[in-house]
Design an enzyme around this catalytic site. Structure first.
Site, PDB file in Angstrom:
ATOM      1  N   HIS A 161      52.046 -10.265  23.906  1.00 56.49           N
ATOM      2  CA  HIS A 161      53.252 -10.065  24.704  1.00 56.49           C
ATOM      3  C   HIS A 161      53.722  -8.644  24.456  1.00 56.49           C
ATOM      4  CE1 HIS A 161      57.329 -10.434  26.315  1.00 56.49           C
ATOM      5  NE2 HIS A 161      57.710  -9.763  25.237  1.00 56.49           N
TER       6      HIS A 161
ATOM      7  N   LYS B  99      50.227 -13.409  19.969  1.00 59.05           N
ATOM      8  CA  LYS B  99      50.519 -14.837  20.132  1.00 59.05           C
ATOM      9  C   LYS B  99      49.558 -15.663  19.270  1.00 59.05           C
ATOM     10  CE  LYS B  99      51.743 -13.865  24.946  1.00 59.05           C
ATOM     11  NZ  LYS B  99      51.763 -14.388  26.336  1.00 59.05           N
TER      12      LYS B  99
ATOM     13  N   GLU C 125      64.759  -8.264  23.049  1.00 57.90           N
ATOM     14  CA  GLU C 125      63.682  -8.997  22.367  1.00 57.90           C
ATOM     15  C   GLU C 125      63.531  -8.566  20.904  1.00 57.90           C
ATOM     16  OE1 GLU C 125      60.235  -8.432  24.858  1.00 57.90           O
ATOM     17  OE2 GLU C 125      61.044  -9.707  26.449  1.00 57.90           O
TER      18      GLU C 125
ATOM     19  N   TYR D  17      61.170 -16.804  26.121  1.00 58.75           N
ATOM     20  CA  TYR D  17      60.638 -16.949  27.480  1.00 58.75           C
ATOM     21  C   TYR D  17      61.644 -17.579  28.441  1.00 58.75           C
ATOM     22  CZ  TYR D  17      55.850 -15.393  26.524  1.00 58.75           C
ATOM     23  OH  TYR D  17      54.728 -14.637  26.236  1.00 58.75           O
TER      24      TYR D  17
ATOM     25  N   ASN E  88      46.686 -15.390  26.480  1.00 60.25           N
ATOM     26  CA  ASN E  88      46.303 -14.000  26.762  1.00 60.25           C
ATOM     27  C   ASN E  88      46.662 -13.050  25.620  1.00 60.25           C
ATOM     28  OD1 ASN E  88      49.031 -13.975  27.086  1.00 60.25           O
ATOM     29  ND2 ASN E  88      49.014 -13.482  29.264  1.00 60.25           N
TER      30      ASN E  88
HETATM   31  N1  UDP Z   1      51.843 -17.545  31.912  1.00 60.17           N
HETATM   32  C1  UDP Z   1      51.203 -18.748  32.163  1.00 60.17           C
HETATM   33  N2  UDP Z   1      50.871 -19.063  33.461  1.00 60.17           N
HETATM   34  C2  UDP Z   1      51.161 -18.225  34.497  1.00 60.17           C
HETATM   35  C3  UDP Z   1      51.815 -17.004  34.229  1.00 60.17           C
HETATM   36  C4  UDP Z   1      52.146 -16.695  32.926  1.00 60.17           C
HETATM   37  O1  UDP Z   1      50.949 -19.525  31.257  1.00 60.17           O
HETATM   38  O2  UDP Z   1      50.840 -18.572  35.650  1.00 60.17           O
HETATM   39  C5  UDP Z   1      52.204 -17.206  30.518  1.00 60.17           C
HETATM   40  C6  UDP Z   1      51.326 -16.113  29.905  1.00 60.17           C
HETATM   41  O3  UDP Z   1      51.118 -16.402  28.517  1.00 60.17           O
HETATM   42  C7  UDP Z   1      52.197 -14.872  30.082  1.00 60.17           C
HETATM   43  C8  UDP Z   1      53.583 -15.465  29.860  1.00 60.17           C
HETATM   44  O4  UDP Z   1      53.534 -16.733  30.486  1.00 60.17           O
HETATM   45  O5  UDP Z   1      51.863 -13.851  29.166  1.00 60.17           O
HETATM   46  C9  UDP Z   1      54.713 -14.659  30.443  1.00 60.17           C
HETATM   47  O6  UDP Z   1      54.446 -14.420  31.799  1.00 60.17           O
HETATM   48  P1  UDP Z   1      54.684 -12.968  32.439  1.00 60.17           P
HETATM   49  O7  UDP Z   1      54.614 -13.123  33.932  1.00 60.17           O
HETATM   50  O8  UDP Z   1      55.928 -12.378  31.860  1.00 60.17           O
HETATM   51  O9  UDP Z   1      53.375 -12.169  31.955  1.00 60.17           O
HETATM   52  P2  UDP Z   1      53.180 -10.926  30.963  1.00 60.17           P
HETATM   53  O10 UDP Z   1      54.426 -10.079  31.056  1.00 60.17           O
HETATM   54  O11 UDP Z   1      52.964 -11.504  29.587  1.00 60.17           O
HETATM   55  O12 UDP Z   1      51.955 -10.233  31.482  1.00 60.17           O
HETATM   56 MG    MG Z   2      56.446 -10.693  30.807  1.00 58.24          MG
END
Ligand code: UDP
Ligand code: MG
Length: 149
Positions: free
Chosen positions: A115, A9, A126, A49, A112
């Site tokens: 992805h 990212k 995707e 997303y 973080n």
């Molecule tokens: N995210 C966020 N706040 C939250 C949870 C997720 O900004 O409370 C963002 C974060 O960048 C995350 C992305 O949304 O990587 C997608 O969320 P997901 O639950 O799919 O997490 P991942 O699969 O990336 O661990």
């Molecule tokens: Mg995810």
């Protein structure tokens, strides 16, 4: 062999961690079969997303994903989806254990760094969203027998 989509990212680019992060996936034994830098449009970020569209963090997440270059990769290997998710760690950098990418480099929930697709079915969707078929390279590394044996 299984394939998965990885996005480094925009925070990875801004923090000059792109090389370091690609190196982690390579050292695990995953093979790069697609790689490009993309300045994601709002449409692409929203589509990527879309499962989170109703969540309160969605607008901020879309701004984040469009705030700089994303490095998109397709990685291939045995159980590539699970391998990448393991290397990534938990969503929240604080809750993610040291040794994982997010555990080592992230202190944020949103910013973080990486992805990774969460299932083989989602990986297919995707990969098609971020890459054209002709941008992917079917090849095998010369060490395949050693890595995947
Ligand atoms: N995210 C966020 N706040 C939250 C949870 C997720 O900004 O409370 C963002 C974060 O960048 C995350 C992305 O949304 O990587 C997608 O969320 P997901 O639950 O799919 O997490 P991942 O699969 O990336 O661990
Ligand atoms: Mg995810």
């Amino acid at each position: 062999m299984e394939r998965t989509l990885v996005l480094l990212k925009p925070d990875a680019s801004h923090r000059r961690l792109v090389g370091e992060l690609i190196g982690r996936f390579e050292r695990k034994g995953l093979t790069v079969v697609g790689l490009k830098q993309v300045l994601a449009s709002k449409e692409l970020a929203e589509k990527h997303y879309e499962a989170h569209a109703a969540r309160p963090f969605y607008p901020s997440l879309i701004s984040f994903l469009t705030s700089g270059p994303t490095v998109a990769l397709v990685l291939e290997g045995r159980e590539a989806v699970a391998a990448v998710r393991g290397l990534m760690g938990a969503t929240d950098g604080i809750k993610s254990p040291p040794g994982t990418i997010r555990g080592d480099y992230a202190i944020s929930i949103q910013n973080n760094l990486v992805h990774g697709s969460d299932s083989v079915d989602n990986a297919k969707v995707e990969i098609a969203l971020w890459f054209k078929a002709e941008e992917l390279t079917a090849w095998q590394t010369t060490d395949t027998a050693w890595v995947a044996g």
